[in-house]
Design a protein around this motif. Structure first.
Motif, PDB file in Angstrom:
ATOM      1  N   PRO A 109       0.772  -1.247   0.000  1.00 31.62           N
ATOM      2  CA  PRO A 109       0.000   0.000   0.000  1.00 31.62           C
ATOM      3  C   PRO A 109       0.803   1.297   0.000  1.00 31.62           C
ATOM      4  N   SER A 110       2.119   1.246   0.161  1.00 34.35           N
ATOM      5  CA  SER A 110       2.848   2.497   0.354  1.00 34.35           C
ATOM      6  C   SER A 110       4.221   2.432  -0.302  1.00 34.35           C
ATOM      7  N   PRO A 111       4.741   3.583  -0.783  1.00 36.44           N
ATOM      8  CA  PRO A 111       6.098   3.593  -1.324  1.00 36.44           C
ATOM      9  C   PRO A 111       7.137   3.040  -0.353  1.00 36.44           C
ATOM     10  N   LYS A 112       6.957   3.268   0.942  1.00 36.89           N
ATOM     11  CA  LYS A 112       7.958   2.789   1.900  1.00 36.89           C
ATOM     12  C   LYS A 112       8.048   1.265   1.909  1.00 36.89           C
ATOM     13  N   HIS A 113       6.937   0.575   1.587  1.00 37.51           N
ATOM     14  CA  HIS A 113       6.983  -0.883   1.546  1.00 37.51           C
ATOM     15  C   HIS A 113       7.833  -1.376   0.375  1.00 37.51           C
ATOM     16  N   PHE A 114       7.749  -0.669  -0.745  1.00 36.39           N
ATOM     17  CA  PHE A 114       8.594  -1.039  -1.888  1.00 36.39           C
ATOM     18  C   PHE A 114      10.063  -0.732  -1.590  1.00 36.39           C
ATOM     19  N   GLU A 115      10.308   0.355  -0.861  1.00 35.44           N
ATOM     20  CA  GLU A 115      11.674   0.678  -0.483  1.00 35.44           C
ATOM     21  C   GLU A 115      12.264  -0.399   0.434  1.00 35.44           C
ATOM     22  N   GLN A 116      11.436  -0.946   1.310  1.00 32.29           N
ATOM     23  CA  GLN A 116      11.908  -1.986   2.226  1.00 32.29           C
ATOM     24  C   GLN A 116      12.332  -3.257   1.477  1.00 32.29           C
ATOM     25  N   LEU A 117      11.791  -3.454   0.283  1.00 32.74           N
ATOM     26  CA  LEU A 117      12.112  -4.652  -0.494  1.00 32.74           C
ATOM     27  C   LEU A 117      13.275  -4.442  -1.466  1.00 32.74           C
TER      28      LEU A 117
END
Length: 318
Positions: free
Chosen positions: A247-255
């Motif tokens: 749901p959030s850009p930060k989740h993609f950054e975490q991956l």
């Protein structure tokens, strides 16, 4: 005859930059434009996300190329009746040179109002009903609709193009491809997969246009280009449904640590090898695509357009 287009990225560039890129694309010999439709970028490094319908208004004055959203989700964040008005106006402003590309969307963009994010089968049902609503509105007649997912009362579009807006459907799996074949005016997918093209054509798509796109990173330093792709677009190499459900850009950054530079080298054209760029686009032609779009990752846009104008586009199959 295959046509080649440029893919404008609203996730990575500000509105004025997108307009300038469209001008350069036309001057370089590209024949078509795609433009993404996002509320958020995939990560903060990309850093932009302008409202696509405002940018389309500017594009209608800046260039004469046909343009299509790739893709709009007309189901959750924006009601299909509103998308229909935006698309109809865009078609009028471009003199009929606008197509509406639609898909089931991503939680990244669509959950922002607090709505539940449905499973894939429900999202496909919603998309089909949304297309029905929009097509009725494109007629210019008053529409009332009481469906499973949407209600419309006494709605009429007064600004409509001479011909209804064509709706192309994006699909990355069999179910969405089947929907595109059954109800779409064309099909959009992002891998040169001949089996998906065949499913679309045999499932009812016939001779309707099939469009595909790819991202590259032109540059004279291949390693620098690889690093740019990993920093800006590592999300495109994530497997499975993560792109649809996070749901959030930060989740993609975490991956991002899951995506290595070697993975980028193996899956994305980076650098200035003409043969590699030509092969990436030709793969779509060989798989039966009618239109092929390419996006340049990173800031060297002028270098990319000069490279394609002088070395790549002249060698492509048409």
């Amino acid at each position: 005859m295959t046509e080649y287009g440029y893919f404008l990225s609203c996730e990575e560039f500000a509105p004025a930059d997108l307009i300038e890129q469209a001008r350069m694309a036309e001057q370089a010999g590209f024949q078509l434009l795609w433009i993404s439709d996002h509320y958020h970028p995939w990560n903060d490094a990309q850093g932009q996300s302008p409202f696509v319908w405002s940018v389309l208004g500017a594009l209608s004055e800046a260039v004469s190329l046909p343009v299509e959203t790739a893709v709009t989700c007309p189901t959750v964040r924006i009601h299909p009746a509103v998308v229909a008005q935006a698309a109809a106006t865009s078609a009028v402003m471009t003199g009929g040179r606008f197509r509406l590309g639609v898909g089931t969307g991503e939680a990244l963009n669509e959950h922002i109002l607090g709505d539940a994010w449905p499973p894939t089968n429900v999202r496909l049902e919603m998309l089909e009903e949304a297309i029905l609503v929009m097509r009725r509105l494109f007629s210019g007649e008053e529409v009332s609709h009481y469906g499973t997912h949407y209600k419309v009362e006494n709605a009429r579009l007064y600004t409509v193009p001479d011909q209804p807006v064509a709706i192309d459907i994006s699909g990355f799996g069999p179910a969405a491809t089947s929907l595109a074949a059954r109800v779409g005016d064309g099909y959009i997918t992002m891998t040169p997969d001949e089996s998906m093209v065949s499913q679309f054509r045999k499932g009812g798509g016939g001779a309707k246009p099939v469009s595909g796109g790819t991202k590259v990173c032109y540059g004279t330093d291949r390693d620098e280009a690889v690093r740019a792709v990993r920093r800006l677009w590592s999300n495109q190499l994530l497997p499975g449904e993560m792109g649809q459900v996070l749901p959030s850009p930060k989740h993609f950054e975490q991956l991002e640590p899951l995506i290595t530079e070697d993975m980028v080298r193996e899956n994305t054209v980076c650098g200035d090898d003409v043969d590699e760029h030509v092969a990436a686009l030709t793969a779509f032609v060989d798989a039966g695509f009618d239109c092929v779009y390419v996006n340049q990752i990173g800031p060297d846009q002028r270098g990319f357009f000069d490279f394609y104008r002088t070395k790549v586009l002249p060698r492509l199959k048409r």
